[in-house]
Design a protein around this motif. Structure first.
Motif, PDB file in Angstrom:
ATOM      1  N   GLU A  26      49.233  37.878  65.652  1.00 27.98           N
ATOM      2  CA  GLU A  26      50.645  37.767  65.969  1.00 27.98           C
ATOM      3  C   GLU A  26      50.822  37.389  67.438  1.00 27.98           C
ATOM      4  O   GLU A  26      51.704  36.575  67.781  1.00 27.98           O
ATOM      5  N   LYS A  27      50.002  37.940  68.325  1.00 22.62           N
ATOM      6  CA  LYS A  27      50.056  37.560  69.744  1.00 22.62           C
ATOM      7  C   LYS A  27      49.728  36.084  69.902  1.00 22.62           C
ATOM      8  O   LYS A  27      50.315  35.393  70.741  1.00 22.62           O
ATOM      9  N   ARG A  28      48.797  35.608  69.121  1.00 19.71           N
ATOM     10  CA  ARG A  28      48.427  34.193  69.146  1.00 19.71           C
ATOM     11  C   ARG A  28      49.621  33.323  68.749  1.00 19.71           C
ATOM     12  O   ARG A  28      49.937  32.320  69.407  1.00 19.71           O
ATOM     13  N   ARG A  29      50.286  33.717  67.688  1.00 17.65           N
ATOM     14  CA  ARG A  29      51.460  32.966  67.242  1.00 17.65           C
ATOM     15  C   ARG A  29      52.563  32.994  68.296  1.00 17.65           C
ATOM     16  O   ARG A  29      53.188  31.970  68.590  1.00 17.65           O
ATOM     17  N   MET A  30      52.761  34.173  68.906  1.00 21.26           N
ATOM     18  CA  MET A  30      53.827  34.328  69.901  1.00 21.26           C
ATOM     19  C   MET A  30      53.526  33.542  71.178  1.00 21.26           C
ATOM     20  O   MET A  30      54.444  33.053  71.841  1.00 21.26           O
ATOM     21  N   LEU A  31      52.253  33.404  71.536  1.00 20.97           N
ATOM     22  CA  LEU A  31      51.895  32.609  72.709  1.00 20.97           C
ATOM     23  C   LEU A  31      52.290  31.145  72.487  1.00 20.97           C
ATOM     24  O   LEU A  31      52.876  30.512  73.369  1.00 20.97           O
ATOM     25  N   TRP A  32      51.956  30.633  71.340  1.00 23.65           N
ATOM     26  CA  TRP A  32      52.331  29.257  71.038  1.00 23.65           C
ATOM     27  C   TRP A  32      53.854  29.108  70.951  1.00 23.65           C
ATOM     28  O   TRP A  32      54.408  28.090  71.358  1.00 23.65           O
ATOM     29  N   GLN A  33      54.516  30.136  70.432  1.00 19.12           N
ATOM     30  CA  GLN A  33      55.978  30.105  70.389  1.00 19.12           C
ATOM     31  C   GLN A  33      56.566  30.075  71.794  1.00 19.12           C
ATOM     32  O   GLN A  33      57.562  29.398  72.047  1.00 19.12           O
ATOM     33  N   TYR A  34      55.943  30.794  72.713  1.00 16.96           N
ATOM     34  CA  TYR A  34      56.382  30.801  74.111  1.00 16.96           C
ATOM     35  C   TYR A  34      56.323  29.394  74.693  1.00 16.96           C
ATOM     36  O   TYR A  34      57.258  28.953  75.376  1.00 16.96           O
ATOM     37  N   ILE A  35      55.239  28.681  74.434  1.00 17.78           N
ATOM     38  CA  ILE A  35      55.099  27.311  74.934  1.00 17.78           C
ATOM     39  C   ILE A  35      56.154  26.407  74.296  1.00 17.78           C
ATOM     40  O   ILE A  35      56.747  25.548  74.970  1.00 17.78           O
ATOM     41  N   TYR A  36      56.415  26.610  73.029  1.00 20.05           N
ATOM     42  CA  TYR A  36      57.429  25.803  72.329  1.00 20.05           C
ATOM     43  C   TYR A  36      58.795  25.982  72.977  1.00 20.05           C
ATOM     44  O   TYR A  36      59.542  25.012  73.181  1.00 20.05           O
ATOM     45  N   ILE A  37      59.120  27.212  73.334  1.00 25.43           N
ATOM     46  CA  ILE A  37      60.409  27.498  73.962  1.00 25.43           C
ATOM     47  C   ILE A  37      60.472  26.897  75.363  1.00 25.43           C
ATOM     48  O   ILE A  37      61.520  26.414  75.799  1.00 25.43           O
ATOM     49  N   ARG A  38      59.344  26.901  76.077  1.00 23.78           N
ATOM     50  CA  ARG A  38      59.313  26.318  77.429  1.00 23.78           C
ATOM     51  C   ARG A  38      59.621  24.832  77.389  1.00 23.78           C
ATOM     52  O   ARG A  38      60.234  24.296  78.300  1.00 23.78           O
ATOM     53  N   GLY A  39      59.179  24.157  76.355  1.00 21.62           N
ATOM     54  CA  GLY A  39      59.438  22.720  76.267  1.00 21.62           C
ATOM     55  C   GLY A  39      58.742  22.104  75.078  1.00 21.62           C
ATOM     56  O   GLY A  39      57.525  22.247  74.928  1.00 21.62           O
ATOM     57  N   ARG A  40      59.505  21.419  74.245  1.00 20.98           N
ATOM     58  CA  ARG A  40      58.908  20.857  73.034  1.00 20.98           C
ATOM     59  C   ARG A  40      57.925  19.733  73.359  1.00 20.98           C
ATOM     60  O   ARG A  40      56.941  19.540  72.639  1.00 20.98           O
ATOM     61  N   GLY A  41      58.200  18.996  74.438  1.00 26.59           N
ATOM     62  CA  GLY A  41      57.271  17.941  74.826  1.00 26.59           C
ATOM     63  C   GLY A  41      55.912  18.498  75.205  1.00 26.59           C
ATOM     64  O   GLY A  41      54.871  17.986  74.776  1.00 26.59           O
ATOM     65  N   LEU A  42      55.909  19.553  76.022  1.00 22.19           N
ATOM     66  CA  LEU A  42      54.661  20.200  76.406  1.00 22.19           C
ATOM     67  C   LEU A  42      53.968  20.788  75.186  1.00 22.19           C
ATOM     68  O   LEU A  42      52.749  20.663  75.031  1.00 22.19           O
ATOM     69  N   TYR A  43      54.728  21.416  74.307  1.00 23.39           N
ATOM     70  CA  TYR A  43      54.156  21.996  73.079  1.00 23.39           C
ATOM     71  C   TYR A  43      53.452  20.920  72.252  1.00 23.39           C
ATOM     72  O   TYR A  43      52.326  21.125  71.783  1.00 23.39           O
ATOM     73  N   ARG A  44      54.099  19.775  72.077  1.00 23.88           N
ATOM     74  CA  ARG A  44      53.496  18.714  71.262  1.00 23.88           C
ATOM     75  C   ARG A  44      52.186  18.218  71.880  1.00 23.88           C
ATOM     76  O   ARG A  44      51.216  17.971  71.166  1.00 23.88           O
ATOM     77  N   LYS A  45      52.180  18.096  73.220  1.00 25.04           N
ATOM     78  CA  LYS A  45      50.950  17.661  73.876  1.00 25.04           C
ATOM     79  C   LYS A  45      49.824  18.663  73.659  1.00 25.04           C
ATOM     80  O   LYS A  45      48.689  18.287  73.357  1.00 25.04           O
ATOM     81  N   LEU A  46      50.134  19.937  73.833  1.00 27.46           N
ATOM     82  CA  LEU A  46      49.108  20.971  73.699  1.00 27.46           C
ATOM     83  C   LEU A  46      48.679  21.164  72.249  1.00 27.46           C
ATOM     84  O   LEU A  46      47.515  21.433  71.959  1.00 27.46           O
ATOM     85  N   ARG A  47      49.619  21.019  71.354  1.00 22.04           N
ATOM     86  CA  ARG A  47      49.352  21.295  69.943  1.00 22.04           C
ATOM     87  C   ARG A  47      48.656  20.145  69.245  1.00 22.04           C
ATOM     88  O   ARG A  47      47.789  20.351  68.387  1.00 22.04           O
ATOM     89  N   PHE A  48      48.992  18.906  69.645  1.00 23.82           N
ATOM     90  CA  PHE A  48      48.503  17.761  68.894  1.00 23.82           C
ATOM     91  C   PHE A  48      47.731  16.748  69.738  1.00 23.82           C
ATOM     92  O   PHE A  48      47.127  15.830  69.176  1.00 23.82           O
TER      93      PHE A  48
ATOM     94  N   LEU B  33      42.709  19.623  73.533  1.00 26.45           N
ATOM     95  CA  LEU B  33      41.727  20.521  72.936  1.00 26.45           C
ATOM     96  C   LEU B  33      42.354  21.767  72.330  1.00 26.45           C
ATOM     97  O   LEU B  33      41.915  22.249  71.279  1.00 26.45           O
ATOM     98  N   SER B  34      43.369  22.305  72.973  1.00 24.19           N
ATOM     99  CA  SER B  34      43.933  23.579  72.519  1.00 24.19           C
ATOM    100  C   SER B  34      44.440  23.503  71.089  1.00 24.19           C
ATOM    101  O   SER B  34      44.409  24.493  70.353  1.00 24.19           O
ATOM    102  N   GLY B  35      44.917  22.312  70.676  1.00 23.48           N
ATOM    103  CA  GLY B  35      45.400  22.177  69.309  1.00 23.48           C
ATOM    104  C   GLY B  35      44.314  22.437  68.283  1.00 23.48           C
ATOM    105  O   GLY B  35      44.588  22.925  67.174  1.00 23.48           O
ATOM    106  N   LEU B  36      43.060  22.145  68.645  1.00 25.47           N
ATOM    107  CA  LEU B  36      41.941  22.370  67.731  1.00 25.47           C
ATOM    108  C   LEU B  36      41.587  23.853  67.617  1.00 25.47           C
ATOM    109  O   LEU B  36      40.768  24.230  66.776  1.00 25.47           O
ATOM    110  N   THR B  37      42.171  24.683  68.485  1.00 30.60           N
ATOM    111  CA  THR B  37      41.919  26.129  68.406  1.00 30.60           C
ATOM    112  C   THR B  37      43.063  26.858  67.706  1.00 30.60           C
ATOM    113  O   THR B  37      43.082  28.078  67.678  1.00 30.60           O
ATOM    114  N   TYR B  38      43.996  26.087  67.176  1.00 29.23           N
ATOM    115  CA  TYR B  38      45.125  26.689  66.466  1.00 29.23           C
ATOM    116  C   TYR B  38      45.292  26.002  65.119  1.00 29.23           C
ATOM    117  O   TYR B  38      46.374  25.608  64.708  1.00 29.23           O
ATOM    118  N   LEU B  39      44.157  25.849  64.421  1.00 31.21           N
ATOM    119  CA  LEU B  39      44.152  25.224  63.100  1.00 31.21           C
ATOM    120  C   LEU B  39      44.568  26.245  62.050  1.00 31.21           C
ATOM    121  O   LEU B  39      44.250  27.430  62.161  1.00 31.21           O
TER     122      LEU B  39
END
Length: 342
Positions: A288-310, A313-319
């Motif tokens: 749940e902390k893992r999910r909430m960390l990614w949610q935090y980044i999403y709230i900070r900025g969708r552009g940054l989230y998309r870069k990190l998620r897709f 490298l970090s996107g490959l650790t959230y498969l």
């Protein structure tokens, strides 16, 4: 007295068993350097050892004794009173190569004589598994070919394993102060803030292809030890969040696109570290902390989230799913084997 070229800050907490190795290597710089030993509320003989060196080398060594505040408090205290042109933090269980130190000081003295300003010096650092007799040098030859002064717009491309960690950096003291960097107390992993927040204030960079900093690995209580990191995962998450906001990425992107790309890559590896270790803990709370960390980044900025998620490298650790988790941990084990980072 001539201007000190480098101030070395050595935060010490219960370091009696290994701090002298660190101090002896720094003393190679002679009176060209300032060494600040920060006794951070130690309960062993650390403070006494620091004072002994201070009395023996009064023109080189200063001692600070303070209430325990953690590594960040030591870094802050050293920076507040540093008199050197450059400021470098050396952990008390690490050390520097003495020959490399003399060469760095010679180069700095030359720049000063020529009135050439270099804001940031980059050197190689060595993962040193001293007890096992293994070393891994991390260099930057592809990013900063030697004997040039660079800006962020003229650097090369970083390989996936290359990051400008604090061990690689020697930054001008006035640049650090201008950046306003101040580390939180009683928090591990704050070197990530120190290594990133000042970078947009850096206007000139030089790379010296020297294996300078030896980063000791092998103590069971080290903060990078896998088991220790999992116990302190909340602090890793906290620092990851702080790093995500310590630089205005949109502004940097406009002024220095290559630096902005690097800063996103750096945040990506921090997200990867947090995601992987939360996955290794494996409890419902950790996931749940893992999910909430990614949610935090999403709230900070969708552009940054998309870069990190897709896009990093970090996107490959959230498969997703168990298969995704299995692939993430397998990739982590391979990287650990190749790069010997803990």
């Amino acid at each position: 007295m001539e201007k000190k070229l480098i101030t070395f800050a050595v935060p010490c907490y219960n370091s009696q068993d290994y701090m002298e190795r660190c101090i002896r290597t720094l003393l190679t710089g002679g009176e060209s350097v300032e060494i600040i030993l920060i006794d951070d509320g130690s309960t062993d003989h650390t403070g006494e050892i620091a004072d002994q060196y201070g009395k023996r080398y009064p023109e080189i060594i200063k001692c600070i004794h303070q209430k325990n505040g953690g590594h960040g408090a030591g870094v802050n205290a050293g920076l507040a009173c540093a008199e050197g042109i450059y400021y470098k933090v050396v952990d008390s269980d690490d050390w520097v190569d003495q020959s490399a130190l003399r060469k760095i000081l010679h180069r700095i003295a030359g720049w000063e004589e020529q009135n050439r300003r270099v804001d940031l010096i980059i050197c190689n650092y060595v993962y040193d598994h001293l007890y096992e007799g293994k070393q891994k040098s991390m260099g930057f030859r592809n990013v900063f070919p030697e004997r040039k002064i660079y800006t962020w717009d003229t650097i090369g491309s970083f390989h996936p394993s290359q990051y400008l960690v604090m061990h690689a950096q020697i930054c001008r003291t006035d640049v650090l102060r201008k950046s306003g960097v101040k580390l939180p107390h009683h928090t591990f992993y704050v070197d990530n803030i120190f290594a990133n927040q000042p970078l947009p204030f850096v206007q000139s960079i030089a790379y010296l292809d020297l294996d300078f900093y030896h980063y000791f690995l092998g103590r069971e209580d080290q903060s990078v030890n896998e088991q220790v990191l999992m116990r302190r995962i909340d602090q890793q998450i906290r620092v990851t969040k702080m790093v995500s906001g310590c630089v205005n990425l949109k502004k940097v992107k406009k002024e220095h696109p290559k630096l902005a790309d690097y800063l996103v890559r750096n945040l990506s590896i921090m997200m990867a570290i947090s995601s992987i270790h939360l996955l290794m803990i494996g409890t419902p709370e950790a996931l749940e902390k893992r999910r909430m960390l990614w949610q935090y980044i999403y709230i900070r900025g969708r552009g940054l989230y998309r870069k990190l998620r897709f896009g990093t490298l970090s996107g490959l650790t959230y498969l997703p799913g168990k298969a995704g988790g299995f692939l993430t941990l397998a990739g982590y084990r391979i990287a650990k084997y190749l790069y010997h980072f803990n």
